[in-house]
Design an enzyme around this catalytic site. Sequence first.
Site, PDB file in Angstrom:
ATOM      1  N   ASN A  18       0.992  -1.251   0.062  1.00  0.00           N
ATOM      2  CA  ASN A  18      -0.048   0.249  -0.077  1.00  0.00           C
ATOM      3  C   ASN A  18       0.868   1.178  -0.055  1.00  0.00           C
ATOM      4  O   ASN A  18       1.533   1.546   1.098  1.00  0.00           O
ATOM      5  CB  ASN A  18      -1.028  -0.002   1.131  1.00  0.00           C
ATOM      6  CG  ASN A  18      -1.752   1.401   1.366  1.00  0.00           C
ATOM      7  OD1 ASN A  18      -1.831   2.237   0.507  1.00  0.00           O
ATOM      8  ND2 ASN A  18      -2.179   1.374   2.605  1.00  0.00           N
ATOM      9  N   TRP A  19       1.005   1.820  -1.132  1.00  0.00           N
ATOM     10  CA  TRP A  19       1.740   3.070  -1.132  1.00  0.00           C
ATOM     11  C   TRP A  19       1.400   4.389  -0.605  1.00  0.00           C
ATOM     12  O   TRP A  19       2.318   5.295  -0.668  1.00  0.00           O
ATOM     13  CB  TRP A  19       2.210   2.952  -2.627  1.00  0.00           C
ATOM     14  CG  TRP A  19       3.288   2.056  -3.357  1.00  0.00           C
ATOM     15  CD1 TRP A  19       3.754   0.871  -2.659  1.00  0.00           C
ATOM     16  CD2 TRP A  19       3.657   1.585  -4.765  1.00  0.00           C
ATOM     17  NE1 TRP A  19       4.162  -0.170  -3.477  1.00  0.00           N
ATOM     18  CE2 TRP A  19       4.253   0.581  -4.697  1.00  0.00           C
ATOM     19  CE3 TRP A  19       3.314   2.225  -5.901  1.00  0.00           C
ATOM     20  CZ2 TRP A  19       4.817  -0.129  -5.891  1.00  0.00           C
ATOM     21  CZ3 TRP A  19       3.993   1.834  -7.012  1.00  0.00           C
ATOM     22  CH2 TRP A  19       4.535   0.652  -6.767  1.00  0.00           C
ATOM     23  N   LYS A  20       0.218   4.334  -0.586  1.00  0.00           N
ATOM     24  CA  LYS A  20      -0.467   5.502   0.024  1.00  0.00           C
ATOM     25  C   LYS A  20      -0.196   6.675  -0.622  1.00  0.00           C
ATOM     26  O   LYS A  20      -0.254   6.585  -1.894  1.00  0.00           O
ATOM     27  CB  LYS A  20       0.046   5.710   1.706  1.00  0.00           C
ATOM     28  CG  LYS A  20      -0.084   4.383   2.559  1.00  0.00           C
ATOM     29  CD  LYS A  20       0.054   4.579   4.153  1.00  0.00           C
ATOM     30  CE  LYS A  20       0.008   3.273   4.707  1.00  0.00           C
ATOM     31  NZ  LYS A  20       0.243   3.456   6.064  1.00  0.00           N
ATOM     32  N   HIS A  29      -9.618   0.952   5.013  1.00  0.00           N
ATOM     33  CA  HIS A  29      -8.308   1.072   5.469  1.00  0.00           C
ATOM     34  C   HIS A  29      -8.500   2.107   6.673  1.00  0.00           C
ATOM     35  O   HIS A  29      -9.324   3.178   6.525  1.00  0.00           O
ATOM     36  CB  HIS A  29      -7.328   1.806   4.493  1.00  0.00           C
ATOM     37  CG  HIS A  29      -5.842   1.806   5.041  1.00  0.00           C
ATOM     38  ND1 HIS A  29      -5.445   2.492   6.025  1.00  0.00           N
ATOM     39  CD2 HIS A  29      -4.879   0.854   4.921  1.00  0.00           C
ATOM     40  CE1 HIS A  29      -4.114   2.525   6.249  1.00  0.00           C
ATOM     41  NE2 HIS A  29      -3.786   1.258   5.676  1.00  0.00           N
ATOM     42  N   GLU A  75      -7.012   4.531   7.832  1.00  0.00           N
ATOM     43  CA  GLU A  75      -6.655   5.717   7.555  1.00  0.00           C
ATOM     44  C   GLU A  75      -7.898   6.613   6.905  1.00  0.00           C
ATOM     45  O   GLU A  75      -8.193   7.817   7.097  1.00  0.00           O
ATOM     46  CB  GLU A  75      -5.476   6.020   6.515  1.00  0.00           C
ATOM     47  CG  GLU A  75      -4.305   5.741   7.476  1.00  0.00           C
ATOM     48  CD  GLU A  75      -3.093   5.461   6.805  1.00  0.00           C
ATOM     49  OE1 GLU A  75      -2.992   5.507   5.610  1.00  0.00           O
ATOM     50  OE2 GLU A  75      -2.259   4.749   7.322  1.00  0.00           O
ATOM     51  N   GLU A 114      -5.630  -5.172  10.425  1.00  0.00           N
ATOM     52  CA  GLU A 114      -4.872  -4.060  10.885  1.00  0.00           C
ATOM     53  C   GLU A 114      -5.029  -3.238  11.924  1.00  0.00           C
ATOM     54  O   GLU A 114      -5.686  -2.391  11.982  1.00  0.00           O
ATOM     55  CB  GLU A 114      -5.106  -3.264   9.489  1.00  0.00           C
ATOM     56  CG  GLU A 114      -4.482  -3.593   8.245  1.00  0.00           C
ATOM     57  CD  GLU A 114      -3.787  -2.642   7.275  1.00  0.00           C
ATOM     58  OE1 GLU A 114      -2.801  -2.835   6.893  1.00  0.00           O
ATOM     59  OE2 GLU A 114      -4.442  -1.621   7.030  1.00  0.00           O
ATOM     60  N   GLY A 127       2.097   2.120  10.798  1.00  0.00           N
ATOM     61  CA  GLY A 127       2.944   3.469  10.602  1.00  0.00           C
ATOM     62  C   GLY A 127       3.523   3.676  11.923  1.00  0.00           C
ATOM     63  O   GLY A 127       4.284   4.645  11.934  1.00  0.00           O
ATOM     64  N   SER A 152       2.837  -2.272  10.319  1.00  0.00           N
ATOM     65  CA  SER A 152       4.448  -2.201  10.477  1.00  0.00           C
ATOM     66  C   SER A 152       5.109  -3.644  10.315  1.00  0.00           C
ATOM     67  O   SER A 152       6.051  -4.028  10.973  1.00  0.00           O
ATOM     68  CB  SER A 152       4.841  -1.802  11.984  1.00  0.00           C
ATOM     69  OG  SER A 152       4.430  -0.456  12.201  1.00  0.00           O
ATOM     70  N   GLY A 157       2.708  -1.209   4.358  1.00  0.00           N
ATOM     71  CA  GLY A 157       2.577  -0.015   3.992  1.00  0.00           C
ATOM     72  C   GLY A 157       4.089   0.648   3.624  1.00  0.00           C
ATOM     73  O   GLY A 157       4.572   0.416   2.651  1.00  0.00           O
ATOM     74  N   GLY A 158       4.588   1.282   4.834  1.00  0.00           N
ATOM     75  CA  GLY A 158       5.913   1.803   4.761  1.00  0.00           C
ATOM     76  C   GLY A 158       7.047   0.814   3.975  1.00  0.00           C
ATOM     77  O   GLY A 158       8.018   1.263   3.107  1.00  0.00           O
TER      78      GLY A 158
HETATM   79  C1  PEP Z   1      -0.980  -0.116   5.979  1.00  0.00           C
HETATM   80  O1  PEP Z   1      -0.656   0.866   5.229  1.00  0.00           O
HETATM   81  O2  PEP Z   1      -1.953  -0.558   5.683  1.00  0.00           O
HETATM   82  C2  PEP Z   1      -0.011  -0.523   6.849  1.00  0.00           C
HETATM   83  C3  PEP Z   1      -0.037  -1.665   7.596  1.00  0.00           C
HETATM   84  O3  PEP Z   1       1.120   0.369   6.947  1.00  0.00           O
HETATM   85  P1  PEP Z   1       2.453   0.034   7.709  1.00  0.00           P
HETATM   86  O4  PEP Z   1       3.075  -1.232   7.036  1.00  0.00           O
HETATM   87  O5  PEP Z   1       3.505   1.362   7.273  1.00  0.00           O
HETATM   88  O6  PEP Z   1       2.176   0.023   9.119  1.00  0.00           O
END
Ligand code: PEP
Length: 255
Positions: free
Chosen positions: A12-14, A98, A100, A170, A176, A215, A236-237
């Site tokens: 997930n590049w956000k 999600h 966010e 999640e 994050g 994470s 994500g990251g």
């Molecule tokens: C996500 O964006 O769904 C996520 C889990 O981010 P991260 O891996 O950065 O915690």
Amino acid sequence: MARARRPFFCGNWKLHGSIAESLALATEVRNGVAALREVDVAVGPSFTALAAVAKRLEDGPVAVAAQDCFWEGKGAFTGEVSPAQIADAGCKYVIVGHSERRQLFGELDAAVNLKARAALGAGLLPIICVGETLAERDAGETIGRVQAQLDAALADLSDADLERIVIAYEPVWAIGTGRNATPAQAQEVHRFIRTRVGARAPGLAPRLRILYGGSVKPDNIQALMAEEDVDGGLVGGASLSAESFVRIVKEGSAA
Ligand code: PEP
């Protein structure tokens, strides 16, 4: 021991990346996973890069996911993007619900259901996100919150629809933050999700893929994937670097 389900990892590049940067990252991911056979992989660029990335990855092993969609097919909905437009751009998956979206944009459980249903109607496979906040976990409400999100998201989905969904657990406090759920914490909720979906569609439960997100890194994916009900990751990251995402896919699918 062979895994019960084919592992799946989605980046997930956000809100990151120009079209050129997204193409470069997608190409590196494709090359990095090209030799892997026993895993499904997808990347989730911004809307602006979806079509270009999908074209670049066409006929290859890496699919494309949009990060959100609207539920209407067309009309006066300035700024929204329909599932059909996302499919037209070459996507296979769409992430819905999600945290966010829920936290920053006020997305309610009912909207997640509308999005999941619209996505399925357009031929997309929805990756439906659920997860509790830290306050909910501390109050002992994790399972109750996940159950409410799950039941609402899956309302009115047919058995055929349920066959095409992916669930991502999640925990909001792990996204994050660098603080991932322990494998045991993830397993407890993943098992609950499988049981809950199984109550709706018993035959599906053993096949339903449930991803963990929060994470995920190359150094924690193996322990998470060692849990019976963890089938992959929504990353994500760590998916913004091809090197770390490819390591997650390799190490996670080999675990
Ligand atoms: C996500 O964006 O769904 C996520 C889990 O981010 P991260 O891996 O950065 O915690």
